[in-house]
Design an enzyme around this catalytic site. Sequence first.
Site, PDB file in Angstrom:
ATOM      1  N   HIS A 251       0.830  -1.208   0.000  1.00 37.70           N
ATOM      2  CA  HIS A 251       0.000   0.000   0.000  1.00 37.70           C
ATOM      3  C   HIS A 251       0.864   1.257   0.000  1.00 37.70           C
ATOM      4  CE1 HIS A 251      -3.024  -2.701   2.243  1.00 37.70           C
ATOM      5  NE2 HIS A 251      -3.603  -2.419   1.087  1.00 37.70           N
TER       6      HIS A 251
ATOM      7  N   LYS B 110     -16.676  -6.856   5.831  1.00 34.87           N
ATOM      8  CA  LYS B 110     -15.510  -7.487   6.448  1.00 34.87           C
ATOM      9  C   LYS B 110     -15.546  -7.269   7.954  1.00 34.87           C
ATOM     10  CE  LYS B 110     -12.547  -6.723   2.423  1.00 34.87           C
ATOM     11  NZ  LYS B 110     -11.270  -6.150   1.954  1.00 34.87           N
TER      12      LYS B 110
ATOM     13  N   ARG C 117      -2.326  -6.677  -8.354  1.00 37.37           N
ATOM     14  CA  ARG C 117      -1.219  -7.615  -8.208  1.00 37.37           C
ATOM     15  C   ARG C 117      -1.341  -8.795  -9.153  1.00 37.37           C
ATOM     16  NH1 ARG C 117      -2.608  -8.343  -2.041  1.00 37.37           N
ATOM     17  NH2 ARG C 117      -4.520  -8.526  -3.193  1.00 37.37           N
TER      18      ARG C 117
ATOM     19  N   SER D 121      -2.757  -7.682   2.945  1.00 39.68           N
ATOM     20  CA  SER D 121      -3.082  -7.497   4.365  1.00 39.68           C
ATOM     21  C   SER D 121      -3.498  -8.816   5.007  1.00 39.68           C
ATOM     22  CB  SER D 121      -4.209  -6.471   4.523  1.00 39.68           C
ATOM     23  OG  SER D 121      -3.785  -5.207   4.104  1.00 39.68           O
TER      24      SER D 121
END
Length: 161
Positions: A17, A41, A90, A128
């Site tokens: 990040h 979440k 990614r 994360s």
Amino acid sequence: MKTILYPGTFDPITHGHSNLIERASKLFDKVIICIASSSKKQPLFSFEERVELCQQVTAHLSNIDVVPFSGLIVDQAKEHNAIAVLRGVRSMTDFDYELQMASMNQSMVADFETVFLTPANEYSFISSTLVREIASMHGDVEKFAHPAVVAALSKKFQAKT
């Protein structure tokens, strides 16, 4: 002034990040990190802790703001006069999802752009989720996150054992 938003849960903020934030800070006059409350979440860190960690990690950058948000990113863009949203990708899986989101955002606000950046190679595998998992098993996460984040993770998982 050209402003870009970088939304996410940042649970926690990682080197991946911060790499994107630092690079965006060179491309835009202002980068606003939008910390999502994310009702879908169940974050490890509270809303306030995530905001604080992002502020600590980006304290060396003068053109960064950190704000909490909920709702649509296009509404945040209007509120902050942002011209774009930053999204990190990614993998092709990330890209497929982010492309759908970009199209939806642009259908709501025609002149709102999405800027895709890939993290530097050394951070391309960091997430994360993986950092939390490693930390939960008392593994070393110093290569993946800022010292403030490492300390916060250590404190969280010491309290749970």
